[in-house]
Scaffold this motif. Sequence first.
Motif, PDB file in Angstrom:
ATOM      1  N   LYS A 218      37.511  39.727  46.008  1.00 49.00           N
ATOM      2  CA  LYS A 218      36.817  38.953  47.945  1.00 49.00           C
ATOM      3  C   LYS A 218      36.223  38.200  47.990  1.00 49.00           C
ATOM      4  O   LYS A 218      36.291  37.595  48.987  1.00 49.00           O
ATOM      5  CB  LYS A 218      36.230  40.616  48.129  1.00 49.00           C
ATOM      6  N   GLU A 219      35.118  37.429  47.359  1.00 44.62           N
ATOM      7  CA  GLU A 219      34.825  36.742  47.331  1.00 44.62           C
ATOM      8  C   GLU A 219      34.710  35.296  47.248  1.00 44.62           C
ATOM      9  O   GLU A 219      35.032  34.328  48.157  1.00 44.62           O
ATOM     10  CB  GLU A 219      33.172  36.568  46.449  1.00 44.62           C
TER      11      GLU A 219
ATOM     12  N   LEU B 118      43.352  24.999  43.383  1.00 46.20           N
ATOM     13  CA  LEU B 118      43.621  24.344  44.892  1.00 46.20           C
ATOM     14  C   LEU B 118      42.793  25.580  45.226  1.00 46.20           C
ATOM     15  O   LEU B 118      42.758  25.738  46.163  1.00 46.20           O
ATOM     16  CB  LEU B 118      44.500  24.751  44.006  1.00 46.20           C
ATOM     17  N   ALA B 119      43.102  27.088  44.290  1.00 50.20           N
ATOM     18  CA  ALA B 119      42.338  27.666  45.216  1.00 50.20           C
ATOM     19  C   ALA B 119      40.478  27.809  45.419  1.00 50.20           C
ATOM     20  O   ALA B 119      40.445  28.385  46.868  1.00 50.20           O
ATOM     21  CB  ALA B 119      42.675  29.191  43.911  1.00 50.20           C
ATOM     22  N   ASN B 120      40.193  27.192  44.548  1.00 47.66           N
ATOM     23  CA  ASN B 120      38.725  26.878  45.298  1.00 47.66           C
ATOM     24  C   ASN B 120      38.931  25.574  45.733  1.00 47.66           C
ATOM     25  O   ASN B 120      37.673  25.078  46.146  1.00 47.66           O
ATOM     26  CB  ASN B 120      38.082  26.377  43.511  1.00 47.66           C
TER      27      ASN B 120
ATOM     28  N   ALA C 114      40.607  31.738  39.348  1.00 49.98           N
ATOM     29  CA  ALA C 114      39.151  31.507  40.566  1.00 49.98           C
ATOM     30  C   ALA C 114      38.206  31.294  40.309  1.00 49.98           C
ATOM     31  O   ALA C 114      37.092  30.765  40.422  1.00 49.98           O
ATOM     32  CB  ALA C 114      39.771  31.664  41.891  1.00 49.98           C
ATOM     33  N   ALA C 115      38.153  32.644  39.904  1.00 45.47           N
ATOM     34  CA  ALA C 115      36.325  32.260  39.575  1.00 45.47           C
ATOM     35  C   ALA C 115      35.803  32.007  38.370  1.00 45.47           C
ATOM     36  O   ALA C 115      34.276  31.592  38.071  1.00 45.47           O
ATOM     37  CB  ALA C 115      36.180  34.486  39.224  1.00 45.47           C
TER      38      ALA C 115
ATOM     39  N   ALA D  42      34.226  46.912  39.360  1.00 45.49           N
ATOM     40  CA  ALA D  42      33.983  46.998  40.700  1.00 45.49           C
ATOM     41  C   ALA D  42      33.532  45.643  40.597  1.00 45.49           C
ATOM     42  O   ALA D  42      33.463  45.002  41.475  1.00 45.49           O
ATOM     43  CB  ALA D  42      32.798  47.627  41.102  1.00 45.49           C
ATOM     44  N   TRP D  43      33.218  44.995  39.340  1.00 52.11           N
ATOM     45  CA  TRP D  43      31.952  43.475  39.607  1.00 52.11           C
ATOM     46  C   TRP D  43      33.846  42.523  39.704  1.00 52.11           C
ATOM     47  O   TRP D  43      33.703  41.047  40.788  1.00 52.11           O
ATOM     48  CB  TRP D  43      31.637  42.991  38.352  1.00 52.11           C
ATOM     49  N   TRP D  44      34.704  42.720  39.281  1.00 53.00           N
ATOM     50  CA  TRP D  44      35.914  42.043  39.429  1.00 53.00           C
ATOM     51  C   TRP D  44      36.431  42.167  40.529  1.00 53.00           C
ATOM     52  O   TRP D  44      37.243  41.370  40.889  1.00 53.00           O
ATOM     53  CB  TRP D  44      36.647  42.172  38.881  1.00 53.00           C
TER      54      TRP D  44
END
Length: 662
Positions: free
Chosen positions: A58-59, A332-334, A296-297, A51-53
């Motif tokens: 989504k964030e 780039l994603a960020n 990204a995370a 759930a955390w990942w």
Amino acid sequence: MSEMGTDGAALEQELERMLEIEKFEPPAEFRERALWSDPAIYEEAAADPVAWWTARSKELLDWDVEPTQGLDDSNPPFYKWFEDGRINASAQCLDRHVAAGNGGRVAYHWRGEEGERRDVTYAELLDSTRRFANALKDLGVEKGDVVGIYLPMIPEVAVAMLACARIGAIHNVVFGGFSAESVRERMEFSEAKALVTVDGARRKGKTAPIKQQVDEEMGGLGSLKTIVVIRSTGIECPMTEGRDVFFEEICAAADPECPAEPMEAEHPLFILYTSGSTASPKGILHTTGGYLTGVAATHRYVFDLRPETDVWWCAADVGWVTGHSYIVYGPLANGATSVMWEGAPDYPHKGAWWETVQDTGATILYAAPTAIRTFIKWGADIPAKYDLSSLRLLGSVGEPINPKAWLWYHQVIGGGRCPIVDTWWQTETGGIMITPLPGITATKPGSATTPFPGVSAEVVDERTGEPVAEGQGLLMLEKPWPSMLRTLYKEDDRFVETYFSKFGEERYLVGDAARRDKDGYFWVIGRIDDVVNVSGHRLSTAEVESAIVAHENVAEAAVIGQSDEDTGQAICAFVTLAGDTAPSEGLDAGIREEVAARIGKFARPKRIVWADDLPKTRSGKIMRRLLRDIAEGRALGDVTTLRDPDVMAELEKQIAAEGDED
Ligand code: PRX
């Protein structure tokens, strides 16, 4: 400019004193402003990692179709993440930032070998990517096809990768330091349909004729229909009618519109070959949604990244996983602004990195310990000439960092104010796995500290697989994570056998030895298999051996990784010559040449020991453990299982003679 920077003796004393410090707490100013400063994040993630990942995914990503599923573990170890989601990696990295009004933001401050500067904005990167994606389609490249990329550190390398991602082609990047023969091997294994390369590549003022070298190897490769050539240096290069095209020409002719097609979350994004225990490289396969979530995370939270204000510099090469994850996809994603560095650290001069930090205002630097050790050797007075006050965070990756180098990095480069994140991970893990969080974790020089939230790692007993609370054992990752490799390309059995056969299909065998201390911190020691890490470059001893025995005068070879002050490990080769060939300097050079041609210059042995015979067990297996002992001047371990114990006495004589020559 720090005073310490110019007085070597005072610095040395200071570092010696600091070796006594066990822990470095995050500086208060950093903690107060950090994106994550509450340790509760670890419990939150541990309570329900899937759930955390999913929440992170989504964030940080804008899905075309949001996934309703997290992890599918119905067929371990073939895990799937976010399976019903749809997303396009190139749109995540480009379109959404441009759509949000950030097209004018610099994606890359590119620094060329000769000091050239080129700023590439997100809007420009998107335009080039769209055109090249269309050009690839015009050339017949389709979703699921493999495209090889063999390029130096120029912005077009990101364009090529993102253009593949845009149309669902799977890129297979080969590090520019590999030889053309290695490229051919990787193109053959992956049945690449196209290869993107350059006319020539620059290295310290010289230009290598890359396209010509590629041509010498690629003939007869049935699957390869097209070679796209980027005019990077402008040197003349051979072009084959009907197969070869110039990048600039096909991009100019291509339609500038190219809508990004949403891909299934598990659609393959790339293959990256890396070294394992055997001579044949492993094609690590990463897919789209989980990989993007992981990079990204970790990029955002390990480096506390603020896209609006930070200037991020990952000083790796795009040809390795560090470049894939932290030069291209993560930053780039960020929506980050990055430095992209083409050259060597000592060209045009030994202060070139620090000049670049000063000029670009880089705020975060992510580099390998081998580079840091080189800078230490050159002296603290070189960085002291530049203004490094923009830096606020430092990172380390690729190999264990020795505490002294950590402290030097902290004091001399970070001015004592920047936290250091020592990040442990692998090509297989896709993103960072064990790392401090800079606003939370108290760091210990030499330790990668603890797993990133949502990651479970253990050190286990080699025989029983039981966790070792304190002490040494095998490093394992205990639960699936989104950016994990999905398989070895076209080698599912080898995937299961390599990573999931020792303690079951739910526990990923890393291949590193590690220990945990009383605080539960992880200290990664090094590989347990026949993989060596030379300047952060991963090589298999079997790969180097097979290149050496390809030399006509060599009968047999055994390669080991020997500890090395500069490069972490160095290649040491024990070589038995064929017939009555006598050792000579020419032969020594010839063998190194053979390795350079077959693998790449970075794989050349640093030391060659001539051996009449090699230590073998009765069943004929070479005992590398004994070779490691003898090369490093240690007392020999157990020799009773040797077929011929006299071999070791002969080798000892040989090593002693080598010492006399020095
Ligand atoms: O042995 C570990 C070492 O590098 C290996 C992975 O190499 P590669 O797949 O080429 O990826 C390198 C860049 C992530 C690991 O199995 N390694 C990597 N980072 C560290 C490390 N060893 C100690 N500390 C690290 N921070």
